[in-house]
Design a protein around this motif. Structure first.
Motif, short mmCIF file in Angstrom:
data_model
loop_
_atom_site.label_atom_id
_atom_site.label_comp_id
_atom_site.label_asym_id
_atom_site.label_seq_id
_atom_site.Cartn_x
_atom_site.Cartn_y
_atom_site.Cartn_z
N THR A 178 0.84 -1.19 0.00
CA THR A 178 0.00 0.00 0.00
C THR A 178 0.88 1.24 0.00
OG1 THR A 178 -1.73 -1.15 1.22
CG2 THR A 178 -1.80 1.25 1.24
N VAL A 179 0.60 2.17 -0.91
CA VAL A 179 1.37 3.42 -1.01
C VAL A 179 0.49 4.56 -0.51
CG1 VAL A 179 2.66 4.97 -2.50
CG2 VAL A 179 2.63 2.51 -2.98
N VAL A 180 1.01 5.31 0.47
CA VAL A 180 0.26 6.40 1.09
C VAL A 180 0.94 7.73 0.78
CG1 VAL A 180 -0.49 7.40 3.29
CG2 VAL A 180 -0.58 4.92 2.93
N GLN A 195 3.49 -6.59 -8.37
CA GLN A 195 2.26 -6.67 -9.16
C GLN A 195 1.01 -6.25 -8.39
OE1 GLN A 195 2.32 -10.81 -10.22
NE2 GLN A 195 4.29 -10.64 -11.29
N ASN A 196 1.08 -6.23 -7.07
CA ASN A 196 -0.12 -5.99 -6.27
C ASN A 196 0.07 -4.71 -5.44
OD1 ASN A 196 -2.56 -6.28 -5.01
ND2 ASN A 196 -2.00 -8.08 -3.81
N VAL A 197 0.05 -3.57 -6.14
CA VAL A 197 0.30 -2.28 -5.51
C VAL A 197 -1.00 -1.49 -5.48
CG1 VAL A 197 1.64 -0.15 -5.58
CG2 VAL A 197 2.66 -2.30 -6.37
N VAL A 198 -1.40 -1.01 -4.29
CA VAL A 198 -2.64 -0.25 -4.14
C VAL A 198 -2.34 1.08 -3.48
CG1 VAL A 198 -4.05 -2.33 -4.01
CG2 VAL A 198 -3.16 -1.29 -1.90
N LEU A 199 -3.24 2.06 -3.68
CA LEU A 199 -3.08 3.37 -3.07
C LEU A 199 -3.93 3.47 -1.83
CD1 LEU A 199 -3.16 5.70 -6.23
CD2 LEU A 199 -1.21 4.49 -5.20
N ALA A 234 -0.42 16.35 -5.26
CA ALA A 234 -1.19 15.54 -6.21
C ALA A 234 -0.28 14.60 -6.99
CB ALA A 234 -1.97 16.44 -7.17
N GLY A 235 -0.68 13.35 -7.08
CA GLY A 235 0.05 12.38 -7.89
C GLY A 235 1.25 11.74 -7.23
N LEU A 236 1.53 12.13 -5.97
CA LEU A 236 2.72 11.61 -5.31
C LEU A 236 2.64 10.11 -5.09
CD1 LEU A 236 5.37 12.86 -4.11
CD2 LEU A 236 4.29 12.64 -1.88
N ALA A 237 1.52 9.63 -4.56
CA ALA A 237 1.37 8.20 -4.32
C ALA A 237 1.40 7.43 -5.64
CB ALA A 237 0.07 7.91 -3.56
N GLU A 296 4.10 3.63 -9.33
CA GLU A 296 4.72 3.30 -10.62
C GLU A 296 6.15 2.82 -10.43
OE1 GLU A 296 1.51 3.41 -12.59
OE2 GLU A 296 3.41 3.11 -13.66
N THR A 297 6.86 3.41 -9.46
CA THR A 297 8.22 2.95 -9.16
C THR A 297 8.21 1.47 -8.74
OG1 THR A 297 8.99 5.15 -8.50
CG2 THR A 297 10.21 3.27 -7.63
#
Length: 501
Positions: A374-376, A398-402, A382-385, A390-391
């Motif tokens: 999970t990316v917070v 493969q399993n990246v969520v915001l 805007a767009g930071l997460a 994307e990095t």
């Protein structure tokens, strides 16, 4: 192979000051090694950071790997150095720092000068009482050597700082003081150097033009800043690069006759403080033999791309990151591979590479690739997460969520369940300077991006000005910020001695 032929082969080594130091002990004979061993001082390896860039591994079984050697000039006035350098006695700083990258083919080398005034992050460093300092941002690079005010300086702290800045693992560190530099130049009968103008300031007297310098006059030439050239540290580094090139050329021209060899070997080893990996004369000899095929014409000096920031210096991006990336990938400055490179690297530990787009990590296992991350957004930009996600996806996760925004975070963190530590290490390597926080029982990995987060390809120690826009490649494919700060070791010693006029 005859003894004389073997000695001639050793003369082909040309790696800046490292070559002068290590070549001087080759061929001295076992009977002299004990005396040389007693000359050499080593520094405490316990001060080297535990979280470091990974060591390179051979591209194929038996292949050679790149080697990085950090050369430091100590300006301490203790132990008799005050008669050569002036000023107060004490630990001092390291105003000369050259990171020598020996390519995996062991036939080419690049020496990168890091300006002493560069504003960098000095990481946690070991102090004299065994405790560790707190990391500090926007510090002058040369101050790392004085952290803790250890009697002989703190070369381990400077090594940690260089690794933090570049993402390159430093294999060896060598420190030389004023006395050592003076003694080595005297041992070889002086070094031809070009003085840009007459100098008569701060007790330093030098005449304009080409001349042979040794002892105190050589030290004056190497350390002087005011009254010579453009009065800058950048100009001083260019003189040092030219002087080291001339010094190597002088050693090559004299050959290894015993009358030349023994005084030079004695002077060189008396001047050294080194890591334990170079702590004996035999280890120095082994190192010299590993790079015996490097010629002077295959050595390049480059000053890390820089710009003034008030009275200090910051590195210019993206060119500085490009330079570090080229060296991490063992490529020449124009992006070419060298034969026999060891481009593969060992799996990263918990440390982060300064450039997330090129973090040297091991291939992901299927379980790691499928782990949910999970990316917070901890800033609110805007767009930071999305950038952080994307990095991660670019690395193969493969399993990246915001997650939901959580503004107010200054520092990037990677929190993880201890059972997922191996995967978390891979994640942390993609986010420069990220802190690692264990959360037992969470069963998850969360990346919270703070104000210190930069998107892939950027770095905190950069200049945020219009001059930092991506620069066009110079002829030959070398980025302009690198090309304009480069000189070959076989360049005319009077050429380009200042960055200005």
């Amino acid at each position: 192979m005859s003894s004389s032929t073997r000695r001639r082969r050793y003369l082909r080594t040309a790696i800046g000051l490292a070559a002068v130091l290590v070549l001087s002990v080759v061929g001295a004979g076992a009977w002299f090694y004990h005396r040389l061993d007693s000359n050499i001082t080593t520094f405490d390896q316990g001060g080297v950071a535990t979280e470091r860039p990974p060591a390179p591994v051979p591209a194929s079984p038996g292949a050679q790997v790149p080697v990085n050697v950090l050369l430091l000039g100590s300006d301490t006035r203790d132990d008799g150095n005050n008669s050569l350098g002036g000023g107060d006695e004490g630990v001092g700083n390291s105003d000369t720092a050259i990171l020598v990258h020996i390519y995996a083919d062991h036939k080419h080398a690049v020496g990168v000068s890091i300006p002493r005034d560069t504003l960098v992050t000095i990481p946690s460093c070991k102090l004299a009482d065994g405790t560790w300092s707190k990391p500090r941002n926007d510090q002058m690079f040369n101050s790392a050597f004085g952290v803790g005010e250890l009697a002989k300086g703190n070369p381990a702290c400077t090594q940690n700082t260089v690794e933090k800045l570049t993402g390159l693992r430093v294999d060896h560190t060598v420190v030389v003081d004023f006395k050592g530099a003076a003694a080595m130049t005297e041992a070889i009968g002086g070094v031809d150097a070009c003085v840009p103008n007459d100098v008569n300031e701060y007790g330093i007297q030098l005449k304009k033009g080409m001349q042979k310098l040794s002892g105190k006059s050589a030290v004056d030439y190497l350390r002087a800043r005011h009254g010579i050239g453009d009065n800058s540290d950048i100009g001083r580094m260019k003189r040092q690069q030219a002087f080291l090139s001339s010094m190597i050329k002088k050693v090559q021209g004299q050959g290894f006759s015993l009358p030349t060899l023994l005084p030079l070997a004695d002077a060189a080893t008396k001047s050294l403080t080194v890591d334990e990996g170079l702590g004996t004369a035999m280890k120095l000899v082994d190192f010299a033999r590993s790079v015996e095929d490097i010629k002077l014409s295959d050595v390049t000096f480059v000053t890390a791309p820089w710009r003034f920031a008030g009275e200090r210096v910051r590195l210019v991006q993206p060119d500085a990151d490009t330079l570090w990336k080229l060296l991490r990938e063992d490529r020449t400055l124009d992006g070419r591979s060298t034969a026999g490179t060891g481009a593969a690297t060992a799996a990263a530990s918990g440390s982060a590479s300064p450039n997330p787009s090129t973090a040297p990590t091991a291939p992901l296992t299927p379980e790691q690739a499928a782990a949910q991350i999970t990316v917070v957004n901890g800033v609110g930009t805007a767009g930071l997460a999305g950038s952080g996600a994307e990095t991660l996806k670019g690395r193969g996760f493969q399993n990246v969520v915001l997650g939901a925004n959580n503004p107010g975070k200054q520092h990037t963190e990677v929190s993880y369940d201890p059972a997922l530590k191996a995967t978390a290490d891979q994640v942390a390597a993609l986010f420069p300077g990220a802190g690692a926080v264990e959360e037992p029982g969470s069963g998850a990995i969360t990346v919270t991006l703070g104000a210190d987060y930069k998107a892939a390809g950027t770095q905190l120690d950069s200049v945020s000005s219009p001059s930092d826009a991506p620069t066009a490649p110079a002829p030959g494919g070398i980025p302009t910020g690198i090309a304009e700060n480069t000189r070959g070791a076989d360049t005319d010693p009077c050429a380009d001695l200042t960055f200005g006029s």
